[in-house]
Design a protein around this motif. Structure first.
Motif, short mmCIF file in Angstrom:
data_model
loop_
_atom_site.label_atom_id
_atom_site.label_comp_id
_atom_site.label_asym_id
_atom_site.label_seq_id
_atom_site.Cartn_x
_atom_site.Cartn_y
_atom_site.Cartn_z
N UNK A 35 -6.22 52.95 -4.68
CA UNK A 35 -5.67 53.06 -3.33
C UNK A 35 -5.10 54.46 -3.09
N UNK A 36 -5.24 54.93 -1.86
CA UNK A 36 -4.59 56.19 -1.50
C UNK A 36 -3.10 55.92 -1.29
N UNK A 38 -1.46 56.59 1.39
CA UNK A 38 -1.32 56.03 2.74
C UNK A 38 -1.66 54.54 2.75
N UNK A 39 -2.72 54.14 2.03
CA UNK A 39 -3.13 52.74 2.01
C UNK A 39 -2.12 51.88 1.26
N UNK A 42 0.94 51.46 3.44
CA UNK A 42 0.66 50.54 4.55
C UNK A 42 0.63 49.09 4.07
N UNK A 43 0.08 48.89 2.88
CA UNK A 43 0.02 47.54 2.32
C UNK A 43 1.42 46.97 2.11
#
Lengths: 112, 404
Positions: A35-36, A38-39, A42-43
């Protein structure tokens, strides 16, 4: 973890569940490997990645593919790293960028 | 020293690399993203024959082939400058520099934003950002969202969000402004929608695509188009509703909407608010050309191709010797066209090394037209006209070169 799309009717289910730990502004968080920043944030329902240099207003990712630079953060001490293009690594320390000094504006405000 | 350096590991760059490496050239492909495939990665739609076009699998197929042929693919590598010294290209990245005999720019496209009050709030993102978050990173952009901008890209991605179980309040128009242009006008949006209505499952739109060739008839249907919107393939399309503001304290909490008459005028008293936790802005795509500008390419503004494009010929050669272009940098089109264009550029490069005949390049160039004709959707209905304009401009510049 409910914001992750682990099942998908066409793309299939995610099997790789290796979990990494990292921190954002000192808060300990987990990410799925691959995962980045940002991801992963967000999660965890974290949308504010930085605060505008002058106004201090919150900003999140916008284009998610490296073009707009809205998502820049400090990673392991290195500033202005794009959260949308950087994969989370074990033990990574991510910190929001904040307002910067604006001596010229302060100088002007004192006089005008 | 590489024979060819390709910037962009999307469908165009990968297919060009595969073409070059298949004939023994030493190829390097550079890309900023963490996976090869470019924006092909997020694509997911059903073909007219019912099979799924899965961008992740297509990307993997191309990348596997490239790796098998011994192509060096350096991902997470950002190109920051280009220079040509004598006959050698020098490519500067954040980490190191590379040298190559030929250079291909396959940098793809960028999304046009539509600024709207509140659009800097966290939770507002480009439509492509939502696609990548959902299909590539597999995280929901939010629980319930709204899409601003109704066009072929936003419709395709709305379908993808729905497939992943993400709720959409609607797809609506942006508030009319100097920047939003035709995106904010019900009539051009409706006409555009009809041009790809063959994809729609809604019988009214499908009928409209075949029948509504006349402008007065379109106006009549547009006047009758329900304020609340129409469900097309399960997507709530609000052609006569505009988002006037995105609201929230520290993140998106909702949007302010207003209904429009058929001419795009706001209907007084129809203002209302809707709760959403994310907003996607879909302002269309334009070619990402900065690197071509760095090395002095001639440019032309061609509306049908999405904006400024580096001038090029049918063989994807630019006005700069040894510099080639392929894919969306030459105009906004689908991935299949980009793959075909990449093959042309690859063959043109092979021809420049004396490895294949010009006839082979010509055949590949002809194939691009075929792919374009058979594409199920077109980003711009007059793409062929735009391409012809590029060729005309190329002719003019080359004539000038010869007479000088």
């Amino acid at each position: 973890m409910s914001r992750r799309i682990l099942q998908h009717p066409i793309l299939g289910n995610i099997k790789n569940n290796k979990i990494l730990t990292f921190s954002f502004n000192g808060q300990a968080l987990t990410a799925r490997k691959g995962e980045t920043i940002a991801a992963a944030l967000l999660a965890e329902n974290i949308r504010t990645l930085r605060f505008h240099e002058e106004s201090g207003r919150p900003r999140g990712f916008y284009c998610n593919i490296g073009h707009c630079y809205e998502c820049r953060v400090t990673v392991n001490g290195k500033p202005n790293v794009r959260a949308c293009l950087t994969l989370v690594e074990e033990g990574m320390e991510v910190v929001s960028l904040g307002t910067l000094d604006n001596p010229l504006k302060e100088w002007r405000n004192e006089r005008v | 020293m590489y024979d060819v350096i390709i910037i962009g590991a999307g469908p165009a760059g990968l297919s060009a690399g595969i073409t070059c490496a298949s004939s023994g050239l030493h190829v390097l492909i550079l890309d900023e993203f963490m996976y090869a495939g470019g924006r092909l990665l997020g694509q997911l739609y059903q073909e007219p024959d019912g099979t799924w076009w899965n961008g992740i699998e297509e990307s993997k197929r191309l990348a596997d082939k490239a790796y098998t042929l011994g192509i060096d693919i350096h991902l997470q590598t950002t190109v920051i400058n280009l220079e040509k010294q004598n006959e050698t290209w020098i490519v500067y990245t954040e980490k190191t520099t590379y040298q190559g005999k030929k250079l291909l720019l396959a940098t793809g496209a960028c999304e046009s934003p539509i600024p709207i009050p509140g659009w800097t709030l966290p939770g507002v993102m480009s439509i492509g950002a939502a696609q990548v978050m959902t299909n590539v990173h597999r995280v929901k952009p939010g629980e319930k969202g709204i899409i601003i901008g109704i066009n072929v890209l936003s419709l395709a991605i709305a379908m993808e969000l729905k497939l992943a179980g993400i709720e959409l309040y609607s797809l609506a128009l942006p508030l009319a402004s100097e920047i939003s242009g035709d995106h904010a006008k019900p009539k051009p949006v409706f006409t555009n929608l009809l041009s790809f209505s063959h994809m729609a499952q809604n019988p009214l739109l499908r009928w409209g695509g075949k029948t509504l060739r006349f402008s007065w008839l379109q106006n009549l249907v547009l006047r009758m188009y329900p304020k609340k919107g129409l469900s097309v393939a399960g997507l709530p399309l609000q052609i006569k509703t505009a988002v006037t503001e995105i609201i929230g304290e520290d993140k998106v909490e909702g949007v302010k909407l207003v209904h429009l008459d058929a001419n795009g005028g706001a209907i007084p008293g129809s203002e209302h608010e809707v709760k959403v936790d994310f907003v996607c802005i879909a302002g269309g795509l334009y070619p990402l050309v900065e690197l071509a500008a760095l090395v002095g390419c001639v440019f032309n503004y061609i509306d049908e191709l999405g904006g400024y494009v580096p001038l090029h010929n049918e063989y994807m050669e630019t006005t700069v010797e040894g510099l080639y272009v392929a894919g969306n940098i030459t105009g906004i089109e689908g991935a299949k066209v980009a793959i075909a264009q990449g093959t042309v550029a690859g063959k043109a490069i092979l021809h420049s090394f004396g490895l294949i005949s010009e006839k082979e390049v010509e055949d590949a160039a002809r194939f691009v037209h075929e792919v374009r004709k058979n594409a199920p959707i077109q980003f711009h209905p007059n793409i062929e006209m735009g391409k012809r304009r590029v060729m005309e401009e190329w002719g003019k510049v080359m004539k000038k070169k010869i007479t000088n």
